[in-house]
Motif scaffolding. Structure first.
Motif, short mmCIF file in Angstrom:
data_model
loop_
_atom_site.label_atom_id
_atom_site.label_comp_id
_atom_site.label_asym_id
_atom_site.label_seq_id
_atom_site.Cartn_x
_atom_site.Cartn_y
_atom_site.Cartn_z
N UNK A 158 112.98 67.46 19.62
CA UNK A 158 113.47 66.22 19.03
C UNK A 158 113.28 65.13 20.07
N UNK A 159 112.42 64.17 19.76
CA UNK A 159 112.05 63.12 20.71
C UNK A 159 112.62 61.80 20.21
N UNK A 160 113.55 61.25 20.95
CA UNK A 160 114.20 60.01 20.54
C UNK A 160 113.24 58.82 20.61
N UNK A 161 113.50 57.76 19.83
CA UNK A 161 112.68 56.55 19.93
C UNK A 161 112.66 56.04 21.37
N UNK A 162 111.47 55.75 21.87
CA UNK A 162 111.33 55.25 23.24
C UNK A 162 111.22 56.34 24.29
N UNK A 180 108.55 65.53 11.38
CA UNK A 180 109.03 64.22 10.90
C UNK A 180 108.86 63.19 12.01
N UNK A 181 108.78 61.92 11.62
CA UNK A 181 108.64 60.85 12.60
C UNK A 181 107.22 60.68 13.09
N UNK A 182 107.09 60.00 14.23
CA UNK A 182 105.79 59.68 14.82
C UNK A 182 105.72 60.25 16.22
N UNK A 183 104.56 60.84 16.55
CA UNK A 183 104.34 61.39 17.88
C UNK A 183 103.14 60.71 18.52
N UNK A 184 103.34 60.13 19.70
CA UNK A 184 102.23 59.62 20.50
C UNK A 184 101.84 60.73 21.47
N UNK A 215 110.69 54.20 15.30
CA UNK A 215 112.07 53.72 15.29
C UNK A 215 113.05 54.80 14.83
N UNK A 216 112.58 56.04 14.72
CA UNK A 216 113.48 57.15 14.39
C UNK A 216 113.03 58.39 15.16
N UNK A 217 113.92 59.34 15.37
CA UNK A 217 113.55 60.54 16.14
C UNK A 217 112.36 61.27 15.52
N UNK A 218 111.52 61.80 16.38
CA UNK A 218 110.40 62.62 15.93
C UNK A 218 110.75 64.09 16.16
N UNK A 219 110.43 64.92 15.19
CA UNK A 219 110.63 66.36 15.34
C UNK A 219 109.26 67.04 15.32
N UNK A 220 109.04 67.87 16.34
CA UNK A 220 107.75 68.52 16.49
C UNK A 220 107.97 70.00 16.78
N UNK A 221 107.27 70.86 16.06
CA UNK A 221 107.29 72.30 16.33
C UNK A 221 106.08 72.63 17.21
N UNK A 222 106.34 73.32 18.32
CA UNK A 222 105.29 73.69 19.26
C UNK A 222 105.16 75.21 19.33
#
Length: 229
Positions: A158-162, A180-184, A215-222
């Motif tokens: 879970x990666x918070x905005x910023x 969910x969200x955006x991942x850079x 502007x919202x948390x990103x959730x990523x499965x690795x």
């Protein structure tokens, strides 16, 4: 050790989240004390010694030797070896030092009491996930795989905005899915912006970095192989 004691009732609540300071690239070596931990009274010892195997498992995944962990925890190599083989009592104060050295909170080693024995090494219920929090970075990771013994590791970030992981690399290969969200994502200097449903894969030896400019948390499965944490 009295001022450094955490009760077992605190440790056995899986939902309780606490920040963990991780040391992925080395171990801070604290000065040795005059009295070694194995010489101290053990009335505050952990009664369930089966966590020794988990300590050994995590130590090996992180690439630390017995000597490195023993030095950082201010205990002897022989005592640490006994702990890992479940052959001695483990005071809470010693567990706290070992946990800090390995980059996790003590509750990492305490599984919920209601996990059926048949599920323990196969299934992870959502409320029983073990968690890492990268202090000050804004990234929390939950271990989705039941342990770190197998050939791969499954994580939910879970990666918070910023938030920004910074550049890093390690052995292995990894892949992921943005839930969910955006991942850079940067891999070897190439930038990718991923949205919900996008996936990726790359060699972990390549310098990589992830961040969240949304502007919202990103959730990523690795999926990482071999296990890295």
């Amino acid at each position: 050790m009295e001022g450094d004691i955490t009760t077992l009732s605190d440790l056995c609540i899986p939902e309780k989240r606490r920040e963990n300071i991780l040391f992925p690239r080395g171990i801070a070596m604290p000065p040795r004390s005059l009295r070694r931990a194995e010489d101290l009274p053990t009335e505050n010892a952990v009664p369930e010694a089966a966590i020794g195997g988990q300590i050994r498992e995590l130590r090996k995944v992180k690439g630390f030797t017995l000597q490195q962990v023993a030095d950082a925890a201010e205990i002897s190599v022989g005592y640490l070896s006994q702990i890992e083989r479940n052959q001695t009592k483990l005071p809470i104060g010693v567990l706290k030092k070992i946990s800090s050295t390995l980059g996790v909170h003590m509750n990492w080693f305490f599984h919920a009491d209601d996990v059926p024995s048949l599920e323990r090494d196969v299934v992870v219920r959502s409320h029983n996930r073990r968690r890492f929090t990268f202090t000050g970075i804004g990234i929390e990771e939950e271990l989705l795989s039941p342990n770190l013994v197998g050939p791969l590791e499954l994580l939910m970030s879970t990666i918070d905005p910023g938030a920004d992981s910074g550049d890093y690399s390690h052995d292995g290969v990894e892949a992921g899915l943005v839930v969910s969200g955006r991942l850079d994502l940067w891999v070897s200097g190439t930038f990718f912006q991923l949205e919900e449903g996008d996936s990726f894969s790359f060699k972990s030896t390549e310098i990589h970095r992830c961040a969240n400019s949304g502007d919202k948390p990103a959730k990523v499965v690795w999926v990482i192989t071999p296990p890295h944490y």
